[in-house]
Motif scaffolding. Structure first.
Motif, short mmCIF file in Angstrom:
data_model
loop_
_atom_site.label_atom_id
_atom_site.label_comp_id
_atom_site.label_asym_id
_atom_site.label_seq_id
_atom_site.Cartn_x
_atom_site.Cartn_y
_atom_site.Cartn_z
N GLN A 54 -14.12 9.99 -38.87
CA GLN A 54 -12.90 9.22 -38.66
C GLN A 54 -12.57 9.12 -37.17
O GLN A 54 -12.88 10.03 -36.39
CB GLN A 54 -11.73 9.89 -39.38
CG GLN A 54 -11.88 9.95 -40.90
CD GLN A 54 -10.68 10.59 -41.55
OE1 GLN A 54 -9.54 10.39 -41.12
NE2 GLN A 54 -10.94 11.38 -42.59
N PRO A 55 -11.92 8.01 -36.75
CA PRO A 55 -11.58 7.84 -35.33
C PRO A 55 -10.78 9.01 -34.77
O PRO A 55 -11.02 9.43 -33.63
CB PRO A 55 -10.76 6.55 -35.33
CG PRO A 55 -11.29 5.77 -36.49
CD PRO A 55 -11.60 6.80 -37.54
N ILE A 56 -9.83 9.55 -35.54
CA ILE A 56 -9.01 10.65 -35.04
C ILE A 56 -9.86 11.90 -34.82
O ILE A 56 -9.61 12.69 -33.90
CB ILE A 56 -7.83 10.94 -36.00
CG1 ILE A 56 -6.83 11.87 -35.34
CG2 ILE A 56 -8.32 11.48 -37.32
CD1 ILE A 56 -6.12 11.29 -34.15
N GLU A 57 -10.89 12.07 -35.65
CA GLU A 57 -11.80 13.21 -35.47
C GLU A 57 -12.68 13.00 -34.24
O GLU A 57 -12.98 13.96 -33.52
CB GLU A 57 -12.67 13.39 -36.72
CG GLU A 57 -11.89 13.81 -37.96
CD GLU A 57 -12.77 13.91 -39.19
OE1 GLU A 57 -12.69 14.92 -39.91
OE2 GLU A 57 -13.56 12.96 -39.42
N VAL A 58 -13.06 11.76 -34.00
CA VAL A 58 -13.83 11.45 -32.79
C VAL A 58 -13.01 11.81 -31.56
O VAL A 58 -13.51 12.43 -30.61
CB VAL A 58 -14.21 9.95 -32.76
CG1 VAL A 58 -14.78 9.57 -31.40
CG2 VAL A 58 -15.22 9.64 -33.85
N LYS A 59 -11.76 11.43 -31.56
CA LYS A 59 -10.89 11.70 -30.41
C LYS A 59 -10.76 13.19 -30.15
O LYS A 59 -10.84 13.65 -29.00
CB LYS A 59 -9.51 11.08 -30.65
CG LYS A 59 -8.58 11.18 -29.45
CD LYS A 59 -7.27 10.44 -29.72
CE LYS A 59 -6.37 10.48 -28.48
NZ LYS A 59 -5.09 9.74 -28.72
N VAL A 73 -13.17 6.73 -24.58
CA VAL A 73 -12.63 7.24 -25.85
C VAL A 73 -12.36 6.08 -26.80
O VAL A 73 -12.69 6.15 -27.99
CB VAL A 73 -11.35 8.06 -25.60
CG1 VAL A 73 -10.69 8.42 -26.93
CG2 VAL A 73 -11.66 9.33 -24.80
N GLU A 74 -11.78 5.01 -26.29
CA GLU A 74 -11.48 3.84 -27.12
C GLU A 74 -12.77 3.21 -27.65
O GLU A 74 -12.83 2.80 -28.83
CB GLU A 74 -10.70 2.81 -26.30
CG GLU A 74 -10.18 1.64 -27.11
CD GLU A 74 -9.05 2.02 -28.05
OE1 GLU A 74 -8.78 1.23 -28.97
OE2 GLU A 74 -8.45 3.10 -27.87
N MET A 77 -14.09 5.43 -30.44
CA MET A 77 -13.24 5.32 -31.62
C MET A 77 -13.46 3.98 -32.32
O MET A 77 -13.43 3.90 -33.56
CB MET A 77 -11.78 5.51 -31.24
CG MET A 77 -11.43 6.93 -30.80
SD MET A 77 -9.70 7.11 -30.28
CE MET A 77 -8.84 6.91 -31.86
N ASP A 78 -13.70 2.93 -31.53
CA ASP A 78 -14.04 1.63 -32.12
C ASP A 78 -15.33 1.72 -32.92
O ASP A 78 -15.44 1.17 -34.02
CB ASP A 78 -14.20 0.58 -31.02
CG ASP A 78 -12.87 0.08 -30.47
OD1 ASP A 78 -11.82 0.35 -31.11
OD2 ASP A 78 -12.87 -0.56 -29.40
N SER A 80 -16.51 4.32 -34.36
CA SER A 80 -16.20 5.06 -35.58
C SER A 80 -15.58 4.15 -36.63
O SER A 80 -15.96 4.18 -37.81
CB SER A 80 -15.23 6.21 -35.26
OG SER A 80 -14.76 6.80 -36.45
N GLU A 81 -14.65 3.32 -36.20
CA GLU A 81 -13.97 2.42 -37.14
C GLU A 81 -14.96 1.41 -37.73
O GLU A 81 -14.95 1.16 -38.94
CB GLU A 81 -12.84 1.70 -36.43
CG GLU A 81 -11.93 0.92 -37.35
CD GLU A 81 -10.67 0.43 -36.65
OE1 GLU A 81 -9.99 -0.43 -37.24
OE2 GLU A 81 -10.37 0.91 -35.55
#
Length: 290
Positions: A54-59, A73-74, A77-78, A80-81
């Motif tokens: 999940q993006p939050i886990e990536v962060k 980071v963005e 996260m992209d 990941s999404e």
């Protein structure tokens, strides 16, 4: 994102980055898993691309790895999404290797393959495909998954021809054994229509059909049918797919995919391409009705 990617490449880029980042910092998988309050098997599956993250886990993971550049980071996260997008093949009763292959196939900039026994699935007519799925064949190779391979093949073809008609068409290079042209799968009329379809497809500018003549003798393709997918991104490694009656294999290790690339290049250079291939297909077509 600087370039459009689909879920397969997004997942590959992300899990490769996360694994490389951890190893570069000298963290063990067990230490990272403990810090994130995960099981080590979860981290292993993420780093091997078996599951998404999940993006939050990536962060959170990037913060632990000391990655604070907001743009980086963005970007991750992209990825990941995108990697978590659901496409039609995820709902089919297919092996995981085949699902991953279809995902990669839908994003490949170069689709290559050698076919020793039948016309490539992406280029089969509905009647030819149905003949290959006849009761006699299904009884010889029992299918316990309940999947409709003909429908899956149709969806793959639809995806391919939509891309071939688009602004960034992939390159399709298929080496087909001469015996495939001579084997009347489904009977004379079905095979005649199939060969007509091959001739029509061969006129597309990004399609190259090569006929591997029986007179060539021993060659690298005798090891069996395979498909080699290549990607536009320089950081995206090629993959090889091998389908058998009982198991599917998706190869990503560079030393292995390089071997198949050499075999593919040898077949394309030693086989009959262009007008020579067209002449062979037409010669096979003249033997059939219609």
């Amino acid at each position: 994102m600087t370039e459009p990617v689909g879920p397969a490449i997004a997942r590959q880029r992300l899990h490769t980055y996360l694994r490389d980042r951890r190893e570069a910092q000298g963290h063990t998988a067990s230490a990272v898993a403990k810090k994130m309050r995960w099981s080590q098997s979860k981290l292993n599956r993420i780093e091997n691309g078996v599951v998404t993250i999940q993006p939050i886990e990536v962060k959170a993971l990037l913060e632990f790895y000391g990655v604070h550049d907001p743009d980086e980071v963005e970007r991750l996260m992209d990825l990941s999404e995108i990697s978590r997008e659901r496409r039609w093949w995820r709902e089919e009763k297919l092996s995981q290797e085949f699902k991953d292959f279809v995902a990669y196939e839908s994003e490949a900039s170069g689709l290559n393959g050698y076919f020793a026994l039948f016309v490539p699935g992406l280029l089969q007519t509905p009647a030819y495909a149905q003949a290959l799925s006849s009761p006699a064949i299904r009884e010889a190779v029992a299918d316990s998954t309940g999947m409709d391979l003909t429908e899956v093949r149709r969806k793959r073809q639809e995806t391919l021809f939509d891309r071939l008609d688009g602004s960034r068409p992939p390159t399709l290079r298929m080496a087909i054994d001469e015996a495939v042209l001579l084997r009347p799968v489904g009977g004379g009329q079905v095979m005649a229509d199939q060969l007509d379809h091959l001739l029509a497809v061969s006129r597309r500018p990004t399609v190259q059909l090569t006929v591997v003549p029986l007179a060539l003798g021993a060659h690298g393709g005798l090891g069996g049918t395979f498909e080699l997918l290549e990607f536009a991104g320089k950081q995206d490694e090629s993959v090889v797919f091998i389908e058998t009656a009982v198991d599917d294999f998706l190869l990503t290790e560079k030393t292995k995919t390089d071997t198949f690339r050499k075999i593919m290049d040898d077949l394309l250079s030693s086989g009959l391409s262009g007008s020579d291939a067209t002449r062979e297909i037409r010669a096979a077509r003249r033997r059939l009705p219609g």
